[in-house]
Structures are given as C-alpha cells and as structure tokens.
Design an enzyme around this catalytic site. Structure first.
Site, PDB file in Angstrom:
ATOM      1  N   CYS A 111       3.289  -4.032 -18.359  1.00 33.18           N
ATOM      2  CA  CYS A 111       2.306  -3.268 -17.599  1.00 33.18           C
ATOM      3  C   CYS A 111       2.488  -3.431 -16.093  1.00 33.18           C
ATOM      4  CB  CYS A 111       0.887  -3.653 -17.993  1.00 33.18           C
ATOM      5  SG  CYS A 111       0.471  -5.373 -17.655  1.00 33.18           S
ATOM      6  N   ARG A 127       5.260 -11.751  -3.227  1.00 31.21           N
ATOM      7  CA  ARG A 127       5.516 -10.335  -3.494  1.00 31.21           C
ATOM      8  C   ARG A 127       5.011  -9.427  -2.371  1.00 31.21           C
ATOM      9  NH1 ARG A 127       1.144  -9.170  -8.384  1.00 31.21           N
ATOM     10  NH2 ARG A 127      -0.086  -7.676  -7.202  1.00 31.21           N
ATOM     11  N   GLU A 181       2.865 -13.692 -16.890  1.00 27.50           N
ATOM     12  CA  GLU A 181       3.146 -13.560 -15.460  1.00 27.50           C
ATOM     13  C   GLU A 181       3.742 -14.846 -14.895  1.00 27.50           C
ATOM     14  OE1 GLU A 181      -0.598 -11.178 -13.800  1.00 27.50           O
ATOM     15  OE2 GLU A 181      -1.100 -12.729 -15.250  1.00 27.50           O
ATOM     16  N   ARG A 202      -7.586  -2.612 -14.973  1.00 25.56           N
ATOM     17  CA  ARG A 202      -7.752  -3.666 -13.966  1.00 25.56           C
ATOM     18  C   ARG A 202      -9.236  -3.802 -13.616  1.00 25.56           C
ATOM     19  NH1 ARG A 202      -3.021  -0.699 -11.606  1.00 25.56           N
ATOM     20  NH2 ARG A 202      -1.225  -2.103 -11.563  1.00 25.56           N
ATOM     21  N   HIS A 241       0.828  -1.209   0.000  1.00 28.84           N
ATOM     22  CA  HIS A 241       0.000   0.000   0.000  1.00 28.84           C
ATOM     23  C   HIS A 241       0.864   1.261   0.000  1.00 28.84           C
ATOM     24  CE1 HIS A 241      -3.727  -2.223   1.690  1.00 28.84           C
ATOM     25  NE2 HIS A 241      -3.915  -1.927   0.428  1.00 28.84           N
ATOM     26  N   ARG A 301      -8.005  -5.942 -19.113  1.00 28.33           N
ATOM     27  CA  ARG A 301      -7.668  -7.256 -18.553  1.00 28.33           C
ATOM     28  C   ARG A 301      -8.923  -7.880 -17.962  1.00 28.33           C
ATOM     29  NH1 ARG A 301      -3.302  -7.520 -13.870  1.00 28.33           N
ATOM     30  NH2 ARG A 301      -5.003  -6.628 -12.645  1.00 28.33           N
ATOM     31  N   ASN A 337       5.182  -7.758 -11.812  1.00 26.44           N
ATOM     32  CA  ASN A 337       4.988  -8.015 -10.378  1.00 26.44           C
ATOM     33  C   ASN A 337       4.877  -9.510 -10.119  1.00 26.44           C
ATOM     34  OD1 ASN A 337       4.761  -5.270 -10.495  1.00 26.44           O
ATOM     35  ND2 ASN A 337       2.638  -5.164  -9.821  1.00 26.44           N
TER      36      ASN A 337
END
Length: 560
Positions: free
Chosen positions: A492, A455, A421, A297, A195, A333, A444
């Site tokens: 991205c 992560r 990914e 997203r 965050h 996505r 990520n």
C-alpha cells in the site's frame, strides 16, 4: 547526474514519481521581488501597536486566500492548502513576529526574523517538520508581499501547456495547478513522498524530483519530462520528443479503457485497490475501477483536532468510507500518528529523532484507551453499515505487538493484520503471521528504515527510492512468508502506484496493490498487458541487481 542523448541534448536525471511523458516550454514560479528586509529604522514605541495590526491583517489575508483556494480544491490538494493556511496563522511564529515588532522591528524585518527562527528549529527536528520549511518560507514570502503591496508570489498561468520546473514547490502552488496547462512537474529538491509528489499523483501528471542540474534550465527552454525513467531532456529534437509524447498518450488512452478487475494478461488475479483518507476521497475512488480500499489513512481525518474525537464521531467518519465501497474490501489502518503526522490529542513527547520514536502502534502505550476506542468505532461503523472491514496496525516491530493487536481486533469481530514498515517485521514476517490474517507492506517507511535515510530529505531521495534492491529483497522475504501459510500480502506504499514496479511486485507474489485513486487505471492496465511469467522473470531479474538504475532497466527490458 547529466548525460547526453544521441542528439547531444543534455539529459538530467532524478527520481521518477509519476509515470508519463510530456514536452513543452519551462515555466518557473514567480519569486518575491527584492525587498530589503533590514531596511528602515526601528519603530517609535507609539507606532508599534499599529504595525502589529498591519502585520496581523497581512497574515490573516494570506491565510484567508489559502482557505478560499482550498474550498475550490478537493482531496489531497484541499488538505495541503488547509494545512498551509493553518500554519499561516500558527500562534508560535505569529507570536515571535509580534514580539519583534513590539521590540521596534518593522513588520517585514520581524516576519523574516521569526520565520528564520522556526526554519532553523524545524530543520533540526527533521521528518515532516523539516519538510514544512518550504511551507514556512512560502508563507513568509506571501505575507511580505502583502505588507509591501506587491503581487503574491506563485506559479504563473501559462498560455500554452507547459512544464513547471522549480527548486522546490510550496503546497499552495502545487495544490492549485491546472493539469491542462501545467502538464508536468520537475524539481531540484523533494522526494517520492513530498507535497509535490502527492499533488502530481492526484493531478495525474508526470513528475520527476531531485533532478540534478535542473536549476540551470531557464524559463522558456523546451524540455521532455519522462516520469517513468526519471529524466528531463533539455531542448530535444522536437519530432523525437513529440513521438515519445504520442506513444505515452496512446498508453494512457489504453489505461483509461481498463475497467478491472486486476489481473495479468493470462488471468492471474492481483487486486488493485485505492488509498483514501476520508469519505469524500472514498467516493471519488469509487468512480475508478478500484476493487476496494487497501489503505484508509484514519489519522488524516484528525490532524487538525485539538481533542480526541468521540467513538460516535469516529464511527460516522469510518462509516462513510465503508458505505462508499459497500460489499467490497476495505482495510482500515489504525492511527499512524507521530513523526511526520503529529496529533495534538495524542500528547507526543519531544524527541530527538521522531521517525525512530513513539509513533504508530507505539502511541497506544502512552495513551491508554486510544486504540481501544478507535477499534470500538471501527466495529460500530461495521455494524451500522453491514461491512466487514479489515484493520491493520502501523509500525509493528515484534511478534508480541502483532499478537496483542490481533487479540484486540478479534474481540470486536474485526479481521486483523499489520503493516510491514520496519525491517525487523519483514525479517520476522513468518512469526508475525502466526497471529494475524494478512500483511500490508508500506514501502515508503520500509525504504526509509532499510536505507537509514529520512524519506523527507531531498538530498537522500535516491536512497528512499522504492526500487532499491535491498527494499525489494525485504518485500520478497515478506511475500514468501505469506505464501507459505496462504495468507495475503499486499503493498500500500507509493511503490504500488508505479505501473512498472507494480508488475515486479506481482511477480514477487504480492496479492494486492493499493495506490492513489489517480494511479489505479494505469497500474491495472499495465498488469493486463503482461503475463504472470513475465512479472516473475522481471522480479527475479530485479532482485539480482545492485542499484535502482539497474533494477529499472532490468524490469523495462522484460516488461516493456
């Protein structure tokens, strides 16, 4: 790691998250004054209903304050505050606290016990649930302060521009920051997708996380935070520090004048796009030089929904984003639900390791019709707006999955692509490209799965750094596969928001970069300062390294 500068000022090292340099005094979040949670005898049975009401009122007050702050925030900050307010009134932990009160525990003791119970549970679950431990403890402290009649804990309002340092920062703290007064962030914990990192990017202030030795830096100490190098220098020479800030400010001013389109100094085009989560974010991104949307997203629109939105409801939401970038590229996505983003209406199973479980495209199998209805809605939004959106599926691991998705998308007139990914998808990119028209690399998750490191884990933040040579080697492999068949390959993930790494990615052959709207200008401006050959030289040098530190140093030497 701690080193020393030539002026013997301690230099603390962490993971860089948002580029930039700032110098100022340290401030630290206020903590809850000592409250003995075990104090007080058990309540008489006649007093317990009133204590339940007192607790419920305190929790409601905390949630109301958080929601009020959310109304004055926007984008990711508003989302974070709203999510925390929702957690503050989650029936699971509230019910556990009420049960303790009904068994005789005073409210403060009941709150501590209930939160400890869920902290232990969330920690064992891992992923996003483990990250929410910070949120829960923040709620505990706020509710306890309300019960005890004490000031709400949080970040103090400094009188001069300051550097906020903390072990970790709760969403409610970071979401309400004034970037004119809190000019940089540094934390002992956290990772590139925490965050703290997300809010820092939105605010556009330098940020370094997972900083070793930061807890020993006292409030009031002067520090220099370098969000490009990932360092915090304690009590540096003031003149040297100011010079570093001035140089960074001049670079930022140059970035502010960049108006696109994305290209290197010698004219090689690399589209610079924005990541968005709803219509409001898309309209805000439209105010930047972003050439389109590289990642919409969609799941973030529905995190708080108990039931699946209808096709018409979805089409209206998607249409807002398409309308904001009328005539421009928009990549949608499909639902990336599961693991760190559970959707109530998707019926996620309880899993020992959600990050390796049913998430992304995999939820379609257990929810017949869910993907088809979403694609119907995207198609309807395209028809209403006259747009031609691209669509991509998350968590693709096999060529068969890519083929199935492409067929569904094409049947609705949509341009299909997939996210890279999973390392398996990078290794089989050539086979996957037999079925789809483009690839988009989500760095990520690619880092998480390549390095076998959660992560969301602060302890493993250095492993999930997108500068990991192993991750970049998979990026290079994917890009080569795209170039061989003349199909675009974009990035991205958060790697695209790092101006230096963006140049390396361009050198690898990436055709587009999609980042948080706040990072668009800095990425575009950095690309405009270097030649394609410099980018290629940097990419070659980085691929020859064996560590993140070596990779950054190699890129800096060539790109500046």
């Amino acid at each position: 790691m701690t080193t020393s500068s030539p002026l013997t000022s301690p230099v603390l090292h962490g993971v860089p998250v948002v580029a930039g340099v700032q110098y100022g005094p340290v401030i630290r979040p206020g903590t809850l004054p000592d409250v003995d949670v075990q104090a007080g005898a058990d309540l008489a049975e006649a007093d317990r209903p009133a204590e339940v009401e007192r607790f419920t009122a305190a929790a409601t007050t905390v949630a109301t304050r958080l929601r009020e702050r959310a109304t004055h925030a926007s984008g990711a900050a508003a989302e974070v505050l709203t999510a925390t307010a929702t957690l503050a009134q989650d029936r699971a932990w509230l019910g556990a606290a009420e049960k303790r009160i009904k068994d005789g525990a005073p409210a403060v003791r009941a709150v501590a016990g209930a939160v400890d119970q869920f902290v232990d549970m969330f920690t064992k679950m891992g992923g996003l649930m483990a990250e929410r431990v910070t949120d829960l403890r923040d709620i505990r402290d706020r509710v306890t302060a309300e019960l005890a009649g004490l000031p709400e804990p949080g970040v103090p309002m400094p009188d001069v521009p300051s550097i906020l340092c903390a072990e970790d920062l709760a969403p409610a703290d970071t979401a309400g920051l004034d970037p004119n007064l809190v000019v940089a962030l540094a934390t002992t914990l956290g990772g590139p997708t925490s965050h703290t990192a997300i809010i820092a990017r939105q605010l556009g202030i330098p940020c370094v996380v997972a900083v070793t030795g930061l807890d020993d830096v006292e409030a009031g100490a002067m520090v220099l935070v370098d969000g490009t190098l990932g360092t915090v220098t304690v009590n540096p020479d003031p003149a040297t520090a100011q010079q570093a800030v001035d140089e960074a400010r001049r670079a930022a001013a140059a970035a502010a004048n960049w108006a696109g389109p994305g290209a290197t100094a010698d004219g090689h085009q690399v589209a610079v796009l924005a990541n968005v989560q709803d219509g409001a974010a898309a309209r805000a991104a439209r105010e930047t030089p972003a050439e389109g949307v590289g990642l919409f997203r969609t799941e973030l629109c529905f995190l708080n929904r108990d039931t699946e939105p209808t096709v018409d409801e979805q089409a209206e939401i998607y249409g807002e984003v398409l309308a904001a970038f009328e005539g421009r590229k928009v990549v949608v996505r499909t639902l990336d639900a599961g693991s760190d983003k559970p959707l109530k209406f998707a019926g996620h199973p309880d899993e020992a390791n959600p990050a390796l479980g049913v998430r992304g495209i995999r939820i379609a199998e257990a929810n017949p019709g869910l993907l088809d209805r979403q694609l119907d809605a995207i198609g309807a939004a395209a028809e209403r707006t006259g747009a031609a959106p691209w669509v991509m599926a998350p968590m693709i691991a096999t060529a068969q999955e890519a083929e199935d998705f492409a067929a569904r998308a094409r049947s609705r007139g949509l341009t299909p692509g997939v996210m890279i990914e999973v390392p398996a998808a990078a290794l089989l990119a050539e086979k996957i490209l037999d079925h789809v028209d483009f690839l988009s690399i989500g760095t990520n998750d690619l880092a998480q799965y390549t390095m076998a490191a959660d992560r969301m884990s602060a302890q493993l933040a250095t492993l999930t750094d997108p500068w990991q040579p192993a991750v970049l080697a998979l990026v290079a492999m994917t890009v080569r596969a795209g170039a061989a068949v003349d199909k675009p390959v974009g990035v991205c993930g958060e790697a695209a928001a790092d101006p230096l790494l963006a140049c390396v990615l361009a050198g690898l052959g990436v055709t587009s970069l999609s980042a948080a709207a706040a990072a668009v200008q800095s990425v575009g401006a950095k690309l405009a300062q270097v030649s394609l050959q410099q980018c290629r030289d940097a990419a070659e040098a980085v691929l020859a390294t064996a560590s993140t530190a070596e990779a950054r140093a190699a890129a800096l030497e060539i790109l500046g």
